[in-house]
Each structure stands twice: as structure tokens, then as C-alpha cells.
Design an enzyme around this catalytic site. Structure first.
Site, PDB file in Angstrom:
ATOM      1  N   GLU A 284       0.822  -1.207   0.000  1.00 50.05           N
ATOM      2  CA  GLU A 284       0.000   0.000   0.000  1.00 50.05           C
ATOM      3  C   GLU A 284       0.864   1.270   0.000  1.00 50.05           C
ATOM      4  OE1 GLU A 284      -4.290  -0.371   1.820  1.00 50.05           O
ATOM      5  OE2 GLU A 284      -3.001   0.619   3.269  1.00 50.05           O
ATOM      6  N   HIS A 305       7.606 -27.091  -1.599  1.00 50.23           N
ATOM      7  CA  HIS A 305       7.067 -28.267  -2.290  1.00 50.23           C
ATOM      8  C   HIS A 305       5.981 -27.894  -3.294  1.00 50.23           C
ATOM      9  CE1 HIS A 305       9.282 -31.073   0.315  1.00 50.23           C
ATOM     10  NE2 HIS A 305       9.272 -30.015   1.102  1.00 50.23           N
ATOM     11  N   LYS A 414     -13.990   1.455  -3.915  1.00 45.25           N
ATOM     12  CA  LYS A 414     -15.070   1.736  -2.955  1.00 45.25           C
ATOM     13  C   LYS A 414     -16.193   2.504  -3.640  1.00 45.25           C
ATOM     14  CE  LYS A 414     -12.318   1.594   1.247  1.00 45.25           C
ATOM     15  NZ  LYS A 414     -11.680   2.334   2.310  1.00 45.25           N
TER      16      LYS A 414
HETATM   17  O1  PA5 Z   1      -3.639   1.260   5.863  1.00 51.58           O
HETATM   18  C1  PA5 Z   1      -4.776   1.662   5.653  1.00 51.58           C
HETATM   19  O2  PA5 Z   1      -5.051   2.866   5.645  1.00 51.58           O
HETATM   20  C2  PA5 Z   1      -5.915   0.698   5.434  1.00 51.58           C
HETATM   21  O3  PA5 Z   1      -5.496  -0.611   5.339  1.00 51.58           O
HETATM   22  C3  PA5 Z   1      -6.895   0.798   6.596  1.00 51.58           C
HETATM   23  O4  PA5 Z   1      -6.247   0.460   7.790  1.00 51.58           O
HETATM   24  C4  PA5 Z   1      -8.101  -0.105   6.369  1.00 51.58           C
HETATM   25  O5  PA5 Z   1      -8.734   0.201   5.146  1.00 51.58           O
HETATM   26  C5  PA5 Z   1      -9.103   0.059   7.505  1.00 51.58           C
HETATM   27  O6  PA5 Z   1      -9.482   1.392   7.618  1.00 51.58           O
HETATM   28  P1  PA5 Z   1     -10.237   1.911   8.894  1.00 51.58           P
HETATM   29  O7  PA5 Z   1      -9.342   1.779  10.064  1.00 51.58           O
HETATM   30  O8  PA5 Z   1     -10.567   3.345   8.588  1.00 51.58           O
HETATM   31  O9  PA5 Z   1     -11.477   1.057   9.037  1.00 51.58           O
END
Ligand code: PA5
Length: 423
Positions: A284, A305, A414
Site C-alpha cells: 500500500e 514443495h 469503494k
Molecule cells: O492502511 C490503511 O489505511 C488501510 O489498510 C486501513 O487500515 C483499512 O482500510 C481500515 O481502515 P479503517 O481503520 O478506517 O477502518
């Protein structure tokens, strides 16, 4: 207790690494500017909120005393860090250890998928158990935890009534924004804060990670101490000695050389979810603007394996990073009924022989292999590793000219999902 980095099988020369001095220093300056408002994680191990820290310990104690099962609801950065630490530090078969012999509640996770099977079966599994919920969402609006919380809250209300259920629900979210914050304040749930300037994937040392980890009976003081020592040890940009910077530089050079996949490999199943946490941190943070190394994860020796052939002789688009746990807490001497090659040795000795043999076989075919040596599994080293990887990831991001703290691409699916729901 320490972390080491071995680049001797990476195919990179010392001069190449040192030539990145200027680029690394520029990345370090960008990191310190703080203009993105997302680098609160850097000073967190020293500057965390003490009052909140003691409240975490108290809440964890209450959770331990009042339930058999703690269900932690969250996804991505609001789940992977806690899951990684708890898996690392817990008995591999805690699920089948008799309840009377367990000191801590069993920690189960929800809201990391929208599977009706998973959540229906979770409801069935906890039917006769005493339960607490810990719901974690910085935004408070993420679909998966939002749905799971609604479902599990209903179960809690039926089981305990609204008032008692409220005492068993713990919330970790933003200080002032979002629907979860509003609900926590309105219902009087005990709540904790994910600081505004710490993004999800950098949040394991905030209450998002620390509350479930403490409830699992793991020493969070040691975790913070490890991270604080990491902050001290990995400070600066000396490419001769700073292994955090050397790892960033090695990844930068391998990326430039066309190695677009980094395979994290661990030979200890307890480390599997740490690998999942790494995948999110690097994936990310780096995967944007058409750039970035794709992080993958293999569990060795199991996957040797199934994937060993590809790694040895398949298309060479990857490099390997072995998370090597040097010492084992428990070991088994292999009985004499095993094949002669193994007799008299311990399982750990054989596991370590495979680690070395595989690395040499791969390096022999010119596959770059990086070793990150972890002396043992401990809360202290968990904290230190978290800091090591977070800082190295942020530096590499700035070296390649991207912002390692945003995730603009996540919003797109989203929006499409919302459209589908409205159809
Ligand atoms: O690193 C990030 O920003 C995402 O992986 C969030 O942690 C994830 O989408 C969850 O978001 P939230 O804590 O707002 O529910």
C-alpha cells in the site's frame, strides 16, 4: 536480542549501495518535513500518550477477567499488526487448549471479510461463551468492520442487554471524527484513539494494535521498548552501518534492476501473519503511479514443495527476503526411527540447514537473496522489527519519488462498490 541484515547473497556491490547516499539523505529530509501529516509513527515509541497507555492495560485486564473470547473487529491496518503479533507470540494450538488451562481469552477476528459463512459460524462458535468486542476503525466507515460490528453488537445485546453489552464493547477510532466516534461517545463505550497523523498500516503501536495485543497477555511495554530502541538505532542515514537504510537501498537497486516482486519467506509458521503485515505495509505504501515492488509471501518449508521449482528456475522477476528466526524457544530431537540423515539432529537444526541450502541453491542461479536475521521471537523484537520495516519502507518510498503514506487507489473500488449497492 537483535535484528541483522545480510546482503552477501543479494548480488549487490558495496559501492552501488554507498552510491545512494545523496538520494537517501534527500529521502530522509522529505520524511522529516512532516508536511503530509502522516509521520506521527516516527516519534510514537517515545512520545505516546501515557494516560492512554495505562488505560489500555486496565481495559486489557478487565477483558481478561470478563470473557472467554475477545472478538477483534477490523481490517487492513486496523487488524494485521495485532494479528501478526498475537500469532507470533501465542501457542500455535491455543484453540484446542482447554479453557481452564488458558490464562487469557481466546482472540478471534471479524470484519476482515464480508463472508456470511465466516460470521454465521463465528456467532455459532461463541454462542455459549462470554464475549467482549474490540472494534477498530480509524475512519469508522469501512464496510467490512461496520457490517461485522452491527451483526456482533446485535448478538451482544441479546446476550447481555444493552447496558451490560456496552461495558463489554471497546472502541479504537479517530479522536473526534467519524460515526464510530459518535457512537462510542453516545453509548459510553470505553474508547481509544488512533492519532490523526498515523495511517492504518503504520498504526500497530497505537491502541489499534496494543489493546488486542495486551488482552492476549503479551507484554506491550517490551514491544514499545523494542520500537524505541529501533528508533534510536535506525536513526540517520549512514549507509555503512544503518541496516534500515541499507535494506531500503538494496530494495531500491533491485527495483531499478527490474526485480518487481519481493518474496518474503519465513520458515516459522508463527511468522505468517507478520508476512501479511509486511505485504500491506509495502504494497500500500509503494504501489502507486505505476511504480513499486509487489510484495509476496511464501511459507517455507511448506511452499518449497509447491513453489520451489518456480523460484529456482522460473522467470526471474523477483528477489527473496528471508525473515530468518535464528533461535527457537522449543525444539525436538529427531528419533532414530527417522531417515539416517536426520537422526540425532534436532528439528531446528534441520530447518536451519534447509534455510542455508535453499539460499545457496538460489544464489547459485543468480537469484538475489536478502537475509533479515531475527535472533528470536519476542515482544521486544516485534517492536523493533515494526520500526525497522516502517522506517525502511518510508525511506524507499521517498527515494522512488512517491508519497509512502497515502493510498489514493483504494478509494476507486469503494466508489464502484457503492454504485453497485445502489443499483
Ligand atoms: O492502511 C490503511 O489505511 C488501510 O489498510 C486501513 O487500515 C483499512 O482500510 C481500515 O481502515 P479503517 O481503520 O478506517 O477502518
Amino acid at each position: 536480542m537483535n535484528i541483522g541484515l545480510d546482503l552477501s547473497r543479494s548480488g549487490l556491490g558495496e559501492e552501488e549501495i554507498l552510491s545512494l547516499r545523496g538520494k537517501l539523505q534527500a529521502a530522509e529530509r522529505d520524511l522529516h518535513k512532516g508536511e503530509e501529516g502522516f509521520n506521527g509513527w516516527m516519534t510514537l515509541p517515545e512520545e505516546y500518550d501515557r494516560e492512554e497507555y495505562y488505560r489500555i492495560l486496565e481495559a486489557a485486564d478487565r477483558i481478561k477477567k470478563s470473557c472467554d473470547v475477545l472478538i477483534v473487529i477490523g481490517i487492513g491496518g486496523s487488524y494485521l499488526g495485532a494479528k501478526a503479533c498475537i500469532e507470533m507470540m501465542s501457542h500455535s494450538f491455543s484453540a484446542v487448549i482447554e479453557e481452564s488451562k488458558r490464562k487469557e481469552p481466546m482472540i478471534l477476528f471479524a470484519g476482515q471479510n464480508i463472508s456470511p459463512n465466516y460470521h454465521r459460524e463465528l456467532l455459532e462458535a461463541v454462542e455459549d461463551k462470554d464475549v467482549c468486542l474490540c472494534v477498530i476503525s480509524k475512519s469508522g466507515t469501512t464496510a467490512e468492520p461496520n457490517i461485522a460490528f452491527a451483526v456482533l453488537k446485535e448478538m451482544m445485546y441479546e446476550k447481555y442487554g444493552r447496558k451490560e453489552a456496552g461495558k463489554r464493547i471497546f472502541v479504537v477510532t479517530d479522536r473526534s471524527k467519524g460515526t464510530l466516534r459518535e457512537e462510542a461517545d453516545r453509548e459510553g463505550y470505553e474508547s481509544f484513539v488512533i492519532p490523526e497523523d498515523i495511517g492504518g498500516r503504520y498504526s500497530v503501536l497505537t491502541p489499534a494494535g496494543l489493546l488486542p495485543i495486551a488482552a492476549a497477555g503479551i507484554d506491550i511495554e517490551d514491544i514499545i521498548k523494542g520500537a524505541a530502541d529501533g528508533a534510536e538505532e535506525f536513526r540517520g542515514t549512514d549507509l555503512n552501518t544503518n541496516i534500515c537504510c541499507r535494506y531500503a537501498a538494496a530494495r531500491y537497486l533491485l527495483d531499478k534492476a527490474g526485480k518487481k516482486i519481493e518474496i518474503y519467506e519465513c520458515y516459522e509458521p508463527k511468522m505468517y501473519f507478520f508476512g501479511e503485515w509486511l505485504k500491506q505495509l509495502f504494497g500500500e505504501s509503494e504501489g502507486k503511479e505505476g511504480k513499486g515492488i509487489f510484495p509476496a509471501l511464501l511459507q517455507f518449508t511448506t511452499d518449497l514443495h509447491s513453489m520451489g521449482q518456480f523460484i529456482q528456475e522460473g522467470s526471474q522477476i523477483f528477489f527473496e527476503t528471508v525473515i530468518n528466526i535464528e533461535k527457537t524457544e522449543k525444539d525436538i530431537r529427531i528419533p532414530d526411527t527417522a531417515a539416517p540423515a536426520f537422526r540425532g539432529k534436532t528439528m531446528h537444526q534441520v530447518n536451519m540447514a534447509v534455510v542455508k541450502g535453499v539460499a545457496e541453491a538460489h544464489a547459485d542461479d543468480k537469484i538475489p537473496v536478502i537475509f533479515i536475521d531475527i535472533s528470536e521471537i519476542s515482544p521486544y523484537l516485534f517492536g523493533k522489527m515494526v520500526y525497522f520495516f516502517e522506517r525502511s519502507c518510508a525511506l524507499k518510498g521517498y527515494m522512488m519519488g512517491i508519497n509512502p503514506f497515502d493510498q489514493p487507489g483504494v478509494e476507486k473500488y469503494k466508489a464502484f462498490m457503492k454504485e453497485k449497492l445502489n443499483e
